[in-house]
Design a protein around this motif. Structure first.
Motif, PDB file in Angstrom:
ATOM      1  N   MET A 107       0.850  -1.183   0.000  1.00 27.81           N
ATOM      2  CA  MET A 107       0.000   0.000   0.000  1.00 27.81           C
ATOM      3  C   MET A 107       0.890   1.239   0.000  1.00 27.81           C
ATOM      4  O   MET A 107       1.752   1.391   0.870  1.00 27.81           O
ATOM      5  CB  MET A 107      -0.909  -0.018   1.230  1.00 27.81           C
ATOM      6  N   ILE A 108       0.707   2.131  -0.994  1.00 28.31           N
ATOM      7  CA  ILE A 108       1.510   3.346  -1.113  1.00 28.31           C
ATOM      8  C   ILE A 108       0.579   4.545  -0.981  1.00 28.31           C
ATOM      9  O   ILE A 108      -0.222   4.818  -1.877  1.00 28.31           O
ATOM     10  CB  ILE A 108       2.236   3.407  -2.466  1.00 28.31           C
ATOM     11  N   PRO A 109       0.636   5.278   0.119  1.00 25.83           N
ATOM     12  CA  PRO A 109      -0.250   6.443   0.291  1.00 25.83           C
ATOM     13  C   PRO A 109       0.206   7.617  -0.549  1.00 25.83           C
ATOM     14  O   PRO A 109       1.370   7.717  -0.942  1.00 25.83           O
ATOM     15  CB  PRO A 109      -0.124   6.746   1.787  1.00 25.83           C
ATOM     16  N   SER A 110      -0.720   8.526  -0.810  1.00 26.73           N
ATOM     17  CA  SER A 110      -0.393   9.739  -1.566  1.00 26.73           C
ATOM     18  C   SER A 110      -0.349  10.962  -0.659  1.00 26.73           C
ATOM     19  O   SER A 110       0.076  12.033  -1.089  1.00 26.73           O
ATOM     20  CB  SER A 110      -1.447   9.974  -2.657  1.00 26.73           C
ATOM     21  N   GLY A 111      -0.839  10.806   0.587  1.00 24.71           N
ATOM     22  CA  GLY A 111      -0.951  11.959   1.473  1.00 24.71           C
ATOM     23  C   GLY A 111      -2.203  12.760   1.212  1.00 24.71           C
ATOM     24  O   GLY A 111      -2.417  13.812   1.802  1.00 24.71           O
ATOM     25  N   LEU A 114      -6.356   9.525  -2.718  1.00 25.64           N
ATOM     26  CA  LEU A 114      -6.177   8.204  -3.311  1.00 25.64           C
ATOM     27  C   LEU A 114      -5.015   7.466  -2.665  1.00 25.64           C
ATOM     28  O   LEU A 114      -4.100   8.063  -2.111  1.00 25.64           O
ATOM     29  CB  LEU A 114      -5.917   8.320  -4.816  1.00 25.64           C
ATOM     30  N   VAL A 115      -5.069   6.145  -2.773  1.00 24.99           N
ATOM     31  CA  VAL A 115      -4.002   5.265  -2.306  1.00 24.99           C
ATOM     32  C   VAL A 115      -3.643   4.339  -3.468  1.00 24.99           C
ATOM     33  O   VAL A 115      -4.520   3.942  -4.239  1.00 24.99           O
ATOM     34  CB  VAL A 115      -4.457   4.429  -1.093  1.00 24.99           C
ATOM     35  N   CYS A 116      -2.378   4.023  -3.608  1.00 22.41           N
ATOM     36  CA  CYS A 116      -1.943   3.100  -4.648  1.00 22.41           C
ATOM     37  C   CYS A 116      -1.715   1.719  -4.027  1.00 22.41           C
ATOM     38  O   CYS A 116      -1.107   1.598  -2.958  1.00 22.41           O
ATOM     39  CB  CYS A 116      -0.669   3.594  -5.312  1.00 22.41           C
ATOM     40  N   LEU A 117      -2.223   0.676  -4.688  1.00 20.02           N
ATOM     41  CA  LEU A 117      -2.029  -0.703  -4.263  1.00 20.02           C
ATOM     42  C   LEU A 117      -1.157  -1.411  -5.297  1.00 20.02           C
ATOM     43  O   LEU A 117      -1.318  -1.202  -6.496  1.00 20.02           O
ATOM     44  CB  LEU A 117      -3.375  -1.423  -4.138  1.00 20.02           C
ATOM     45  N   VAL A 118      -0.239  -2.253  -4.814  1.00 21.06           N
ATOM     46  CA  VAL A 118       0.646  -2.999  -5.710  1.00 21.06           C
ATOM     47  C   VAL A 118       0.573  -4.469  -5.347  1.00 21.06           C
ATOM     48  O   VAL A 118       0.791  -4.847  -4.194  1.00 21.06           O
ATOM     49  CB  VAL A 118       2.109  -2.513  -5.608  1.00 21.06           C
ATOM     50  N   ASN A 119       0.244  -5.296  -6.337  1.00 20.48           N
ATOM     51  CA  ASN A 119       0.156  -6.734  -6.134  1.00 20.48           C
ATOM     52  C   ASN A 119       0.778  -7.439  -7.333  1.00 20.48           C
ATOM     53  O   ASN A 119       0.310  -7.258  -8.460  1.00 20.48           O
ATOM     54  CB  ASN A 119      -1.306  -7.165  -5.956  1.00 20.48           C
ATOM     55  N   CYS A 124      -2.631  -0.478  -8.850  1.00 21.02           N
ATOM     56  CA  CYS A 124      -4.039  -0.090  -8.894  1.00 21.02           C
ATOM     57  C   CYS A 124      -4.215   1.189  -8.079  1.00 21.02           C
ATOM     58  O   CYS A 124      -3.574   1.365  -7.039  1.00 21.02           O
ATOM     59  CB  CYS A 124      -4.934  -1.186  -8.301  1.00 21.02           C
ATOM     60  N   ALA A 125      -5.072   2.083  -8.565  1.00 17.78           N
ATOM     61  CA  ALA A 125      -5.436   3.280  -7.802  1.00 17.78           C
ATOM     62  C   ALA A 125      -6.710   2.982  -7.038  1.00 17.78           C
ATOM     63  O   ALA A 125      -7.649   2.399  -7.579  1.00 17.78           O
ATOM     64  CB  ALA A 125      -5.634   4.468  -8.741  1.00 17.78           C
ATOM     65  N   GLU A 354     -10.891  12.389   2.412  1.00 16.73           N
ATOM     66  CA  GLU A 354     -11.984  12.035   1.523  1.00 16.73           C
ATOM     67  C   GLU A 354     -11.968  12.903   0.264  1.00 16.73           C
ATOM     68  O   GLU A 354     -11.691  14.106   0.333  1.00 16.73           O
ATOM     69  CB  GLU A 354     -13.327  12.185   2.232  1.00 16.73           C
ATOM     70  N   THR A 355     -12.247  12.283  -0.885  1.00 12.68           N
ATOM     71  CA  THR A 355     -12.186  13.005  -2.149  1.00 12.68           C
ATOM     72  C   THR A 355     -13.247  12.495  -3.112  1.00 12.68           C
ATOM     73  O   THR A 355     -13.649  11.325  -3.051  1.00 12.68           O
ATOM     74  CB  THR A 355     -10.796  12.860  -2.799  1.00 12.68           C
ATOM     75  N   PHE A 356     -13.685  13.392  -4.012  1.00 17.17           N
ATOM     76  CA  PHE A 356     -14.627  13.021  -5.069  1.00 17.17           C
ATOM     77  C   PHE A 356     -13.907  12.565  -6.326  1.00 17.17           C
ATOM     78  O   PHE A 356     -14.537  12.314  -7.345  1.00 17.17           O
ATOM     79  CB  PHE A 356     -15.517  14.224  -5.419  1.00 17.17           C
TER      80      PHE A 356
END
Length: 361
Positions: A107-111, A114-119, A124-125, A354-356
């Motif tokens: 899991m890679i946060p953006s601050g 959104l968060v980025c997931l890597v598998n 994936c965003a 939280e974001t739209f």
């Protein structure tokens, strides 16, 4: 809605309506937009969107990732269960989700939102607010250990940038060139197969802010390498004068209130120093906090590892790999323990707003 109710609603000033709606979660607001044209107009108005963002930044959320795997080998072909859940800072549950994946998930946060997931090398965003995941085009293959990537947000353009470092083998044995590619995510934009942009300049070493040193014996001349997301250029920042280059001590970088910080934890005596880059131009570091870890409930000087996740309302949010999070009041210098979340030692944790921001494949 009755005719009388509509008349009463029409009399309420727009600012008050926007203020009321801004207190609702993103998921609920999405449903409210479907109620009427009036509500749709209010909830898509720039004034409301800015108001909701300002409120969300004052009430940030926590995202957790538990995995059934007891290791981080993404080449393992066994299926495992990945469990997501989110809470507010007081531990009130927002949502839970689970699914089967193959290999370990990073899991890679953006601050930001959104968060980025890597598998298994696939990015994936993920928007936790909307509970939406979008698979991104495959990045360049790399044999670098771990996940050499960063994820950041540019508020001026409302764009996210995913930065990926990868290696190319040279003709000489055991020699590699480090390259960098960047993907830009726009709100509602369609991500195409050619969305990765290759930077012409080679990566000088392995950061977006990255800790950089040679070999296993770093010196005070260590540098922090940076990548400016707007200009897409590399730069270097010297370390503050830390003295923890010994076994048992630990250092890592974190963003607190929009500033780059270096967290420097000592094993003996057990303290954590937080250095803040007060002047990025003149590269001036200031030791902002010194935390006495012996005051932390359940602290074990051999087992406890400290991670600072962020800063909210005068408190540092701390993950000490126990079942709960801890909050350190920088004014009183006391800890308070959060609610029991039954966290595991390897639970992935990050903060988001939280974001739209909408994701499309």
């Amino acid at each position: 809605m009755s005719k009388l109710r509509k008349i009463e609603m029409a009399k309420i000033p727009l600012e008050i309506k926007s203020n009321i709606f801004s207190r609702l979660p993103v998921k609920i607001i999405g449903k409210c937009r479907c109620v009427s044209k009036e509500w749709l107009g209010i909830l898509t108005d720039p004034y409301f969107l800015q108001l909701h963002l300002e409120r969300a930044q004052k009430d940030r959320q926590l995202l957790f990732l538990d995995q059934s795997a007891d290791h981080d080998d993404e080449e393992d072909n066994r299926r495992q269960v990945a469990r997501f859940f989110t809470t507010n800072m007081e531990g009130v549950m927002q949502f839970r989700a689970r699914g089967l994946v193959v290999g370990y998930m990073y899991m890679i946060p953006s601050g930001h939102g959104l968060v980025c997931l890597v598998n298994r090398g696939i990015f994936c965003a993920f928007n936790p607010s909307m509970k939406k995941i979008a698979r991104l085009p495959r990045a360049q293959p790399s044999t670098c250990g771990g996940v050499d990537a960063g994820f950041g947000y540019i508020q001026s353009t409302n764009e996210y940038k995913l930065v990926h470092l990868y290696n190319i083998k040279n003709e000489e044995p055991l020699e590699y060139t480090i390259k960098c590619e960047i993907m830009t995510l726009s709100d509602g934009g369609v991500v195409s197969s050619n969305s990765w942009k290759q930077l012409e300049n080679e990566c000088p070493v392995m950061k977006f802010y990255w800790m950089a040193w040679e070999g296993c014996n770093p010196t005070e001349d260590q540098l922090i390498m940076s990548l400016d997301l707007e200009t897409e250029t590399f730069g270097f920042i010297p370390h503050p004068h830390v003295t923890s280059y010994v076994e048992g001590n630990d250092m890592f970088l974190v963003e607190l209130q929009g500033q780059l910080c270096l967290v420097d934890t000592f094993a003996y005596p057990p303290v954590t120093n937080v250095w803040i880059l007060k002047d990025p131009v003149k590269k001036i570091w200031v030791k902002e906090y010194t935390i006495d870890l012996t005051k932390l409930e359940g602290f074990d000087d051999e087992l406890t590892q400290i991670f600072i996740l962020g800063y909210m309302n005068g408190e540092l949010i701390i993950n000490s790999q126990q079942e709960r999070l801890d909050f350190y009041n920088v004014g009183s210098r006391f800890f308070r323990r959060g609610p029991n979340l039954n966290l595991r030692r390897d639970t992935g944790i990050c903060i988001y707003t939280e974001t739209f921001f909408s994701l499309k494949d």
